[in-house]
Design an enzyme around this catalytic site. Structure first.
Site, PDB file in Angstrom:
ATOM      1  N   ASP A  25       0.819  -1.216   0.000  1.00 30.42           N
ATOM      2  CA  ASP A  25       0.000   0.000   0.000  1.00 30.42           C
ATOM      3  C   ASP A  25       0.853   1.267   0.000  1.00 30.42           C
ATOM      4  O   ASP A  25       2.004   1.266   0.406  1.00 30.42           O
ATOM      5  CB  ASP A  25      -0.927   0.012   1.220  1.00 30.42           C
ATOM      6  CG  ASP A  25      -0.164  -0.041   2.540  1.00 30.42           C
ATOM      7  OD1 ASP A  25       0.784  -0.848   2.631  1.00 30.42           O
ATOM      8  OD2 ASP A  25      -0.505   0.718   3.462  1.00 30.42           O
ATOM      9  N   GLU A  26       0.238   2.328  -0.472  1.00 29.30           N
ATOM     10  CA  GLU A  26       0.745   3.700  -0.352  1.00 29.30           C
ATOM     11  C   GLU A  26       2.177   3.866  -0.845  1.00 29.30           C
ATOM     12  O   GLU A  26       3.000   4.544  -0.223  1.00 29.30           O
ATOM     13  CB  GLU A  26       0.615   4.172   1.108  1.00 29.30           C
ATOM     14  CG  GLU A  26      -0.833   4.167   1.587  1.00 29.30           C
ATOM     15  CD  GLU A  26      -0.987   4.617   3.016  1.00 29.30           C
ATOM     16  OE1 GLU A  26      -1.943   5.332   3.314  1.00 29.30           O
ATOM     17  OE2 GLU A  26      -0.130   4.243   3.861  1.00 29.30           O
ATOM     18  N   LEU A  27       2.479   3.291  -1.983  1.00 32.64           N
ATOM     19  CA  LEU A  27       3.805   3.464  -2.581  1.00 32.64           C
ATOM     20  C   LEU A  27       3.925   4.889  -3.133  1.00 32.64           C
ATOM     21  O   LEU A  27       3.141   5.291  -4.001  1.00 32.64           O
ATOM     22  CB  LEU A  27       4.015   2.455  -3.711  1.00 32.64           C
ATOM     23  CG  LEU A  27       5.261   2.640  -4.570  1.00 32.64           C
ATOM     24  CD1 LEU A  27       6.527   2.510  -3.729  1.00 32.64           C
ATOM     25  CD2 LEU A  27       5.285   1.641  -5.720  1.00 32.64           C
TER      26      LEU A  27
END
Length: 542
Positions: free
Chosen positions: A313-315
């Site tokens: 997530d949230e790269l």
């Protein structure tokens, strides 16, 4: 003005009292049940539980519930007849995995002068769920100091609506002691949640000991904030003993800055980004994949469930784009940033394939345009529209977007004077709300207790009693939506688990009779496993 304010407050207090309902108060509500008006009075000295199979896991569960059935001691001696709860289980398999049957039936009746008490289940895990339900049928009268089962005869036919029913916890932001993690497992089992999603590490801390990489815990908060291999094995085994799968999450490529304390060369360089929490690993370095492989291999030996969460997530794309080494690597390989993410996720998939693990990730790579293999499970934190896209692609989904326990306003636009009343929003959030096609691919959901401001000091009061609503939404029939009837059951259930040491508060003004030792278990499990039992539980899963 004061008069009107007082009248308003009085009306508000009165209105929050639920309307009484008849019958046994069971949470989560069973799929079907009937009840009568009779009473079976119990003599604790002549009450037994017998099973038709030999199973260490079931025997341990029986021993636990023999104590939990009678929380206020043996009670006043009576001449009530001998009562035996007979448990009939079809399979003696002790293997716990996703989709294992948790179905059960309960019958409680008088035949002549003799109580007839029976549980029938497909598996020992269904029998565990039944034992919890049976414990809620037993009533204690403080004045006479006696136990009874009212509303006899009782017939229950029960099974879960969804196979994946989880609570996600976060030890990357705050260390939570091993003893308290086992306490959390107990709370899950009481509510019939069957998955503890353990977000082990994050940018702030890597607290898990690795056999192959002993220096990795240099990224922990400190030498006392580490889970040893023995600790993690005890947690996994304790979960199995309660019918709760322990799913590990070691988040990559983002949320991994803590890895760099021991291995500083593996991180991307994010100029101008001071939020180290989100700094990702570099996709351009073979050493990064070698490191991930070693950690995942070590952890797969400890976390024996077939599913393994690798985050995703949230790269921060800008970080990869602005790192000269990564940008040059992407140019050489003719990669866009999305293609670089695809390459990274493909390497993780290959690692987990080699470990015979099914990959679980947050939905972000899918939303970014990466191809996701259909045997992957995507955890959706965004919204129902994203969940619909996931299942339309033929991929299984677990939903969490309306069940973030750390948020003051978990559902935008829904505010409450009392913080605990956010349970109403959680209860209204059906996993299939907004998902209209391919609904069979929504296999469940998880409540999420992120750890930025939570550790063992305040965990229970942030999670309970609100997660009771989520547990029922995942277990009970989709037509069970009456909040007044739910409140009538949830508050007694909150008291029920408080007597077992779970710090779950009230939802309306009432009185909760507590045992003298309830606080003894507020930060530790009620039961313990020996080293031999831990070993045997691991062996039972092979």
């Amino acid at each position: 003005m004061l008069y009107y304010t007082l009248v308003f407050l009085f009306i508000s207090l009165v209105s929050c009292q639920p309307t009484p309902i008849s019958g046994p108060l069971i949470t989560p509500l069973p799929q079907t049940y009937t009840f009568g008006s009779g009473v079976i009075r119990l003599n604790t000295g002549f009450f037994d539980i017998a099973a038709n199979i030999e199973s260490d896991l079931l025997n341990n569960a029986i021993l636990r519930y023999q104590k939990l059935f009678f929380p206020f001691g043996v009670g006043y001696p009576t001449n009530n007849p001998i009562a035996t709860l007979n448990i009939k289980v079809s399979s003696d398999s002790e293997i716990l995995q996703l989709y294992v049957s948790e179905n059960y039936t309960i019958s409680v009746e008088m035949v002549g002068q003799s109580p007839q008490l029976e549980i029938i289940a497909d598996t020992i895990f269904g029998a565990m769920r039944a034992l919890e339900t049976f414990s809620q049928l037993i009533s204690y009268d403080a004045q006479s100091q006696s136990y009874s089962i009212p509303f006899v005869p009782i017939y229950i036919d029960d099974f879960p609506r969804f196979p994946w029913r989880g609570l996600q916890i976060d030890t990357g932001r705050h260390f939570i002691p091993t003893s308290f993690l086992m306490h959390i497992i107990e709370s899950c089992a009481y509510s019939k949640l069957n998955t503890l999603h353990w977000h082990v590490s994050d940018g702030e801390s890597f607290p898990a000991e690795s056999k192959s990489l002993p220096n990795i815990t240099l990224g922990a908060f400190g030498p006392l904030a580490i889970y040893t291999i023995a600790d993690m094995e005890e947690i996994v085994a304790y979960g199995l003993s309660w019918g709760v799968r322990v799913l590990p999450e070691f988040d990559v490529p983002a949320h991994s800055f803590s890895w760099s304390t021991a291995f500083p060369g593996i991180m991307a360089n994010c100029p101008g980004d001071s939020d180290l929490d989100g700094w990702p690993l570099s996709p351009a370095l073979p050493e990064a994949y070698d490191l991930i492989s070693k950690i995942y291999t070590d952890m797969s030996e400890i976390f024996i469930d077939k599913y393994f969460h690798s985050g995703g997530d949230e790269l921060p794309y800008a970080c990869w784009d602005n790192d000269p080494v990564i940008a040059n690597w992407m140019t050489q390989n003719n990669f866009s940033t999305t293609q670089a993410e695809q390459y990274f996720e493909d390497q993780i998939t290959n690692i987990l394939d080699g470990l015979q693990k099914t990959k679980v990730i947050w939905h972000d790579p899918f939303a970014n345009g990466c191809e996701v293999r259909k045997d992957t499970v995507l955890q959706v934190w965004d919204n129902a529209q994203m969940a619909q896209q996931v299942v339309n692609a033929g991929i299984r989904a677990i939903v969490s977007y309306d069940w973030y326990l750390d948020m003051q306003i978990p559902v935008p636009g829904h505010t409450h004077y009392e913080y605990e009343d956010t349970w109403l929003d959680f209860y209204a959030a059906d996993p299939l709300m907004g998902v209209t096609t391919n609904t069979e691919l929504v296999i469940g959901g998880e409540s999420c207790m992120w750890g930025e401001q939570v550790d063992h000091r305040n965990f229970d009061v942030r999670v309970w009693p609100r997660t009771i609503a989520i547990a029922e939404r995942l277990w009970s029939n989709e037509n069970v939506t009456d909040t007044n009837k739910a409140l009538t059951r949830f508050d007694p259930f909150s008291c029920h688990i408080s007597n077992r040491g779970i710090n779950s508060g009230p939802l309306y003004p009432d009185y909760c009779l507590l045992t003298s030792d309830f606080s003894q278990y507020s930060h530790q499990p009620r039961f313990k496993l020996t080293k031999e039992q831990i070993k045997n539980i691991y062996n039972s899963q092979k």
